[in-house]
Design a protein around this motif. Structure first.
Motif: not given
Ligand code: FES
Ligand code: FES
Length: 153
Positions: A94-100, A32-39
């Motif tokens: 939310l739309q894609c939900g990735f950041c949610t 559930g915890t997402k990896k977006g930028c990793d920085r």
């Protein structure tokens, strides 16, 4: 070493270089915890550690021993959604939900910190969480709703 996550203890032989984000996702299967930028720039990986929000890509798992870690998987009370989760659904935050997941974890902390008294304040204190879909108005509305309805805890 042992990590406490969502009320459970997990013992693994984590290398010292493993981030908390990778330990959660890769080793414990809590995706559930997402990896977006990793920085440290996007906030998709936000979790609570002893009730405070942190970006889990910026901390090592070894540094979080003995602390209570809460991820999006641990937020609901059984089938009952956390009020911030429910507010995101109500306000279509939310739309894609990735950041949610990161937005919700950060929103929970934002309210608890007392930083949700106005739309501007929420925008300011949620500025570490980016949304590529641009759902910001609805995210702000959801957090304000959860905060003002007094159901944030
Ligand atoms: S993945 Fe951690 S801030 Fe982007
Ligand atoms: S809902 Fe798609 S990135 Fe925020």
């Amino acid at each position: 070493m042992t990590l406490r996550v969502n009320g459970e203890s997990y013992s693994r032989e984590w290398e010292a270089r493993v981030t908390l984000l990778d330990a959660l996702r890769e080793d414990l299967g809590l995706t559930g915890t997402k990896k977006g930028c990793d920085r440290g720039e996007c906030g998709a990986c936000t979790v609570l550690v002893d009730g405070r929000r942190i970006k889990s890509c910026l901390t090592l798992a070894v540094m979080q021993q003995g602390r209570e870690i809460t991820t999006i998987e641990g937020l609901a009370d059984g089938e009952r959604l956390h009020p911030v989760q429910a507010a995101f659904i109500r306000h279509d935050g939310l739309q894609c939900g990735f950041c949610t997941p990161g937005q919700i974890m950060s929103g929970v902390a934002c309210i608890r910190e007392g930083h949700a008294d106005s739309d501007d304040e929420v925008r300011d204190w949620m500025s570490g969480n980016l949304c590529r879909c641009g759902c910001y108005p609805n995210i702000v509305a959801a957090i304000r709703d959860a905060a003002t309805s007094g159901k944030d805890n």
